[in-house]
Design an enzyme around this catalytic site. Structure first.
Site, PDB file in Angstrom:
ATOM      1  CG  ASP A 358      -8.882 -23.883 -12.678  1.00 56.02           C
ATOM      2  OD1 ASP A 358     -10.070 -24.208 -12.547  1.00 56.02           O
ATOM      3  OD2 ASP A 358      -8.445 -23.313 -13.695  1.00 56.02           O
ATOM      4  CG  HIS A 359      -9.034 -29.517 -14.619  1.00 57.08           C
ATOM      5  ND1 HIS A 359     -10.313 -29.969 -14.403  1.00 57.08           N
ATOM      6  CD2 HIS A 359      -8.219 -30.435 -14.045  1.00 57.08           C
ATOM      7  CE1 HIS A 359     -10.280 -31.103 -13.745  1.00 57.08           C
ATOM      8  NE2 HIS A 359      -9.017 -31.417 -13.512  1.00 57.08           N
ATOM      9  CD  GLN A 509     -15.826 -21.500 -17.243  1.00 54.92           C
ATOM     10  OE1 GLN A 509     -16.968 -21.765 -16.873  1.00 54.92           O
ATOM     11  NE2 GLN A 509     -15.562 -21.027 -18.454  1.00 54.92           N
ATOM     12  CG  HIS A 510     -13.242 -27.838 -13.939  1.00 62.49           C
ATOM     13  ND1 HIS A 510     -12.784 -28.721 -14.895  1.00 62.49           N
ATOM     14  CD2 HIS A 510     -14.527 -27.547 -14.278  1.00 62.49           C
ATOM     15  CE1 HIS A 510     -13.750 -28.953 -15.776  1.00 62.49           C
ATOM     16  NE2 HIS A 510     -14.816 -28.240 -15.426  1.00 62.49           N
ATOM     17  N   PRO A 511     -12.251 -24.656 -10.225  1.00 58.18           N
ATOM     18  CG  PRO A 511     -13.237 -22.775  -9.235  1.00 58.18           C
ATOM     19  CD  PRO A 511     -13.281 -23.630 -10.478  1.00 58.18           C
TER      20      PRO A 511
END
Length: 575
Positions: A358-359, A509-511
């Site tokens: 994730d970022h 919010q980039h899983p």
């Protein structure tokens, strides 16, 4: 609820009805603008629309979702699932069932929490957002990690920044021996998915379902414009199209999937009213998925939380990195020891949920000059996207800073606040997604471990210093009254910055990467290069969970491209 549902209001007043009709008209006008742009672009390029002619079909004539076996059973109606349902149902001889845990709105009747581009994460409304939290590491509180729960999924609640992955990202994929994923091979699907009104014809589509509008300096907020100009003053290049791989290292306004203030999610763009009227497409909404049922190594059905079963000759999991992972684990596909601890019978020992990427994200908050009050829209609109000194080359764009207007203005003594969002794009720190229990209503246990890798922390420290440098550079400097968070108590030493980052780091919010794509010989791989689960029959995964590496930018357009590409492959196999 039907797949034509809208928010229910008991005994609605005339005002309530007018609000609903105004909302519907607003979205409809925006969708008309989007469609008109696509038609005009198609005419300009001499291309005809690829949409099939569909005769109106009564919903009563559709197959019942329960008790029938569909050619394709798609579990999850988000960024990937909506695309798959639209593309696979283009073949009128194939039946498609799309199952979604959240509601399904008419494309023109999404509520404001979902259509407004100035509302992120649906304002945490539990009707449309899962409400997940990740376990804290050094943070004082659990980490809020919103996910969309509606047809359109997280594309209905995100920031709507529509940037593609880089050629560099696809080189990392093909280096793992995965064929078909070079930039040259995925570019046709980026073009197929989009209606892009600017940029070079050879890299952009002009009549796809998904609208992408390049913002200009005249449209973004004073703060966003000032940050971009400060970046240019510091020597960063002027970027007019972040999706052009020849010139995307620098600063400029963002490309966005927004039309007239409407965030166009995949439920709107791909599952239009015409598409939803196809006789071979059924949408089952408000249906929580429990697990898959197998006979031997072949998937037979999906069991819903209410005890009903749905059947498909081919099953495609598209429930997102958290949802897909939890469904697989409850189904007996995952690490053997973890499943045994839950008394879940083993179907396939696989590294599901063990390699979450994730970022990492950090808010640097500022009080702005009071005369900027009322000039906070769009809430997201620009960025500087570049490489740190730790990048392997200038092609590895590993850090970004994005100004946004998502803060409560009450935190500022001037009544105006904004953030510089620090974004770590190249990530080595891995986390996990596990089950808390076998109950599908229980949220999974999410552990990010952000910045636990020393290299990640070094890059993020440099990103922090870049944000402060921007804040001290004109013209942005003159718009700032004070740094609210982390504030002057955090100095410029590595130790002070690292401590502040560790305590305040969150998620962009980039899983992804919880069911990675890879060769069968790869011990971290769950699926092959076309989403087929290794060692199991009739089961594919198509969502961000199968990314083998995290792209160096927002995930959503890349998930849509992936769904377009794999849908094309599936149809090719059936031909």
């Amino acid at each position: 609820m039907s797949d034509n549902q809208e928010l229910h209001v008991d005994n609605p007043s005339a005002a309530d009805i007018n609000v609903r009709e105004d909302r519907r008209d607003f979205i409809k006008r925006s969708m008309v603008v989007m469609a008109a742009g696509a038609v005009a672009a198609a005419g300009a390029t001499g291309q005809a629309s690829a949409s099939p002619a569909v005769a109106p079909v009564s919903r009563l004539k559709r197959k019942e979702a329960i008790g029938n076996t569909f050619d394709y059973l798609i579990l999850g109606g988000g960024s990937a699932g909506a695309v798959l349902a639209a593309r696979l149902s283009e073949d009128g001889k194939k039946s498609v069932l799309l199952v979604e845990a959240g509601p399904s709105f008419d494309p023109e009747q999404y509520p404001e929490e979902l259509y407004s581009s100035n509302i992120i994460a649906a304002n945490a409304d539990p009707r449309y957002e899962w409400g997940y939290y990740a376990l804290p590491d050094k943070q004082e509180q659990p980490v809020y990690t919103p996910r969309g729960k509606v047809i359109g999924g997280s594309s209905a609640i995100n920031g709507a920044v529509a940037c593609r992955a880089l050629p560099y990202d696809f080189e990392r994929i093909t280096a793992k021996g995965l064929k078909g994923w070079s930039y040259e091979e995925v570019l046709p699907y980026f073009r197929k998915m989009e209606t892009y009104h600017t940029g070079r014809d050879e890299i952009h589509g002009r009549n796809g379902p998904f609208p992408i509008h390049q913002l200009t300096m005249d449209y973004i907020t004073p703060v966003q414009k000032a940050m971009v100009e400060s970046s240019w003053k510091l020597g960063y290049a002027k970027v007019s199209d972040f999706n052009d791989p020849t010139a995307n290292n620098g600063a400029g306004p963002n490309p966005m999937n927004i039309v007239n203030g409407v965030r166009v999610n995949t439920g709107m763009a791909y599952l239009s009213r015409e598409v939803r009227e196809r006789s071979n497409l059924t949408i089952l909404s408000d249906a929580l998925i429990d697990k898959l049922r197998f006979q031997g190594n072949r998937v037979q059905a999906a069991l819903l939380a209410d005890g009903r079963e749905v059947f498909g000759k081919q099953v495609i999991l598209s429930a997102g990195s958290y949802g897909t992972t939890a469904i697989l684990l409850r189904s007996g596909v995952g690490p053997k020891a973890d499943l045994a601890a839950m008394n879940i019978p083993l179907v396939k020992d696989a590294p599901v949920g063990t390699q979450l990427l994730d970022h990492a994200f950090y808010w640097m908050n500022f009080a702005a000059r009071p005369e900027l009050k009322g000039k906070e829209h769009p809430v997201v609109g620009a960025q500087v996207w570049t490489h740190s000194s730790f990048a392997s080359s200038a092609r590895e764009l590993d850090i970004a800073v994005s100004p946004s207007h998502l803060l409560d203005p009450a935190i500022s003594k001037t009544g105006v606040a904004f953030s510089l969002g620090l974004e770590l794009m190249k990530v080595k720190s891995t986390g996990t997604v596990k089950l808390k229990s076998r109950d599908p209503k229980e949220a999974p246990v999410i552990q990010f471990n952000h910045l636990s890798d020393k290299d990640d922390m070094r890059r993020m420290v440099e990103c922090f210093r870049l944000a402060r440098k921007l804040a001290r550079t004109e013209p942005l400097k003159s718009l700032i009254v004070e740094e609210i968070y982390p504030g002057p108590s955090v100095g410029d030493s590595d130790a002070q910055i690292s401590e502040a980052l560790a305590k305040g780091v969150g998620t962009l919010q980039h899983p992804c990467a919880t069911a990675r794509m890879g060769l069968a010989s790869d011990p971290l791989a769950v699926v092959d290069g076309e989403g087929r689960v290794h060692g199991l029959q009739g089961l594919r995964i198509v969502d961000a969970s199968i990314f083998p590496e995290i792209p160096l930018i927002n995930l959503n357009p890349n998930v849509i491209m992936m769904a377009e590409k794999i849908a094309d492959r599936i149809r090719g196999e059936e031909a």
